[in-house]
Design a protein around this motif. Sequence first.
Motif, mmCIF file in Angstrom:
data_model
loop_
_atom_site.group_PDB
_atom_site.id
_atom_site.type_symbol
_atom_site.label_atom_id
_atom_site.label_comp_id
_atom_site.label_asym_id
_atom_site.label_seq_id
_atom_site.Cartn_x
_atom_site.Cartn_y
_atom_site.Cartn_z
ATOM 1 N N UNK A 1 1.201 -2.112 -0.200
ATOM 2 C CA UNK A 1 2.183 -2.679 -1.380
ATOM 3 C C UNK A 1 2.942 -1.359 -2.028
ATOM 4 N N UNK A 2 3.354 -0.724 -1.177
ATOM 5 C CA UNK A 2 4.021 0.482 -1.562
ATOM 6 C C UNK A 2 5.450 0.459 -1.883
ATOM 7 N N UNK B 1 5.323 -5.914 -1.942
ATOM 8 C CA UNK B 1 5.340 -6.059 -0.538
ATOM 9 C C UNK B 1 3.870 -6.115 -0.046
ATOM 10 N N UNK B 2 3.634 -6.874 1.025
ATOM 11 C CA UNK B 2 2.220 -7.258 1.475
ATOM 12 C C UNK B 2 1.380 -6.049 1.466
ATOM 13 N N UNK C 1 -1.889 3.402 -4.576
ATOM 14 C CA UNK C 1 -0.907 3.271 -3.540
ATOM 15 C C UNK C 1 -1.020 4.011 -2.427
ATOM 16 N N UNK C 2 -1.328 5.296 -2.612
ATOM 17 C CA UNK C 2 -1.572 6.435 -1.708
ATOM 18 C C UNK C 2 -2.661 6.006 -0.729
ATOM 19 N N UNK D 1 7.932 1.899 -4.417
ATOM 20 C CA UNK D 1 7.358 1.610 -5.991
ATOM 21 C C UNK D 1 7.028 3.000 -6.625
ATOM 22 N N UNK D 2 6.539 4.004 -5.958
ATOM 23 C CA UNK D 2 6.342 5.309 -6.457
ATOM 24 C C UNK D 2 7.807 5.889 -6.941
ATOM 25 N N UNK D 3 8.549 6.244 -6.042
ATOM 26 C CA UNK D 3 9.749 7.367 -6.097
ATOM 27 C C UNK D 3 10.948 6.385 -6.795
#
Length: 475
Positions: A395-396, A388-389, A43-44, A412-414
Motif C-alpha cells: 500500500x505504498x 494500492x494492493x 508503509x516502510x 503515498x509518502x513522498x
Amino acid sequence: MNWFRKNFRSCEEENAESGARASTSRGRGKGSNSLDHEIVQLTKLRSGPNEHLSKMVHGKHNVPISTVKMLAAREGNYSGRGRFSSADSCHVLSRYLPVNGPYMVDQMDSRAYVSQFSVDGSLLVAAYQGSHIRIYDVENGWKVRKDILAKSLRWTITDTCLSPDQRYLVYSSLSPIVHIVNVGSAVTQSLANVTEIHDGLDFSGEGGNDDNLFEIFSVKFSTDGRELVAASSVDSLYVYDLATNRLALKILAHEDDVNTVCFADESGHLIYSGSDDSFCKIWDRRCLNWKDKPAGTLIGHLEGITFIDSRGDGRYLISNGKDQTTKLWDIRKMSSNPSCVPRRNYNWDYRQMDYPAKLKDKKHPNDQSLATYKGHSVLQTLIRCYFSPAYSTGQKYIYTGSNDASVYIYDLVSGALVAKLGHHESTVRDCSWHPHYPMMISSSWDGSIIRCEFPGGDATPSPLPRRRSQRRHFF
C-alpha cells in the motif's frame, strides 16, 4: 535472468522518467518534504527490504539495493532465511508498475462507470451506463462469465459490489432500490426477472422520501457478506441486513448528498462517509444514539467528496474531493465537535465548469489531513481513488481516475507522481489494481475497459478507442 535484468532495467528507467516528469507536481499540501507521520514507518515495514540486507551486500546500512542484487542475496541465503520476507517481496513487486499497454478488455457504445477486481483477482466487474454489467474471467482470457442486463435502471448504474464469496452482486442506480443477483449460477445471459431473479432491496424504509429524489450513489458489502452499506442523495447512509432482509440502520449523516460510504475494517463497527458538504465522517455503530452523532469529523476539503477508500486497518483512509485533491487521513485526528462550517464555493458546479484557477492553491485553515495529492482532475462525475494492493505493494501508492482521461499513481509518502496512464479518450471514473499482479484496469466514459500491466501480455497494444463527443450529461 537475462530476461529479468532487461525488463527490470526498462521498468526502472520508466519509473525514473515518470518521477522526473512529476518533480514539479508533488502536490504536497504541507510542503514538498516527505510525510512525517507514523504511516511512513508502517508503509516502510510493509514495502521496504530487510534493513540488514544492504549491509550484507554493501557493508553498510540504508544503502539502496537493486532487485537483481536482492535476488542474488536470496540465492546465496545472505539473510539465513532462504527466502524473501513479505516486505522484501513487496519491495520487488512494487517496482513493477502497471505501465505497459494499453490492451483492450472490452468496449461498448455506452459509458463505462465501474471497473473492479474481485478480492482474489480472478474476476473483473464492469458496469456501463447502457444497463450492462459484465463479469469477466481474468484467468480465462477475459471471457465474459456473466452478462447482466440491469433492472429498472435510472440514468446509469452508479455502483456495483461483489460479495466476498463471489456468489452475489449488488448494483445501484439513481433509485432507492438496490438489486442483488446470483452470479454463481450457470446462466451467462442474466436478464432481470426473465432468465434470473434480480431481487430488489428497498433502502427507503417506511417511506417519507420522494422516490424521484432518492438516489443511491454507493453500495458496499461488509467483509463477512452479511450487510450492505449505502450512501444516498437524501443526506443519509444506510445499513441493510441481508439475513433478515430489512433495513437495519438509517443515519441522517450529512447536510448534503452522501456520495460515498464504506466499512473501515473487518469488524464492521466503523463506517466512513463522504458528502457534498465537504466533510468525511466516522460512525461507530457501538455507540450511536438517537441524535445520530458521528464519532468524529475530518475537515480539510474545500468542496464535496466524491469517494473514500479505507486502508482496511480502521485508522487510515483517503478521499477524493471536488477541490481537485486526494487527501490522506488518520481518524485519530478527527474532531468530535467541529465548529467549522463547510467552506464550499456555491458559485461553482463541478459537473459543468472547470475548477476556478483562483482556488487551486487555496487551503482550508483547519485542514486535519496528513497529506494532499494534486495533479489529477475531479470533474463531471464521482471519480474514485484507492490505496494500492497490500500484497504486491505494501500500500505504498495511491491511485485515482481523472477527468483528463488518465489514471494517476502517487507515492503515498513522498507525494511524487510516479506514473500517469493516459490511454483513454474521455473521463476515467474508476480504476482497479489487481490484488496480486502488476496490472491495472480502468473504465472510461469513452466506453472502454482498458488493461495496463508489466511487462505486458499481448504482442502489441490494442488500438485506442475512437474519440467520442463530449456530451454535458453527467453523474
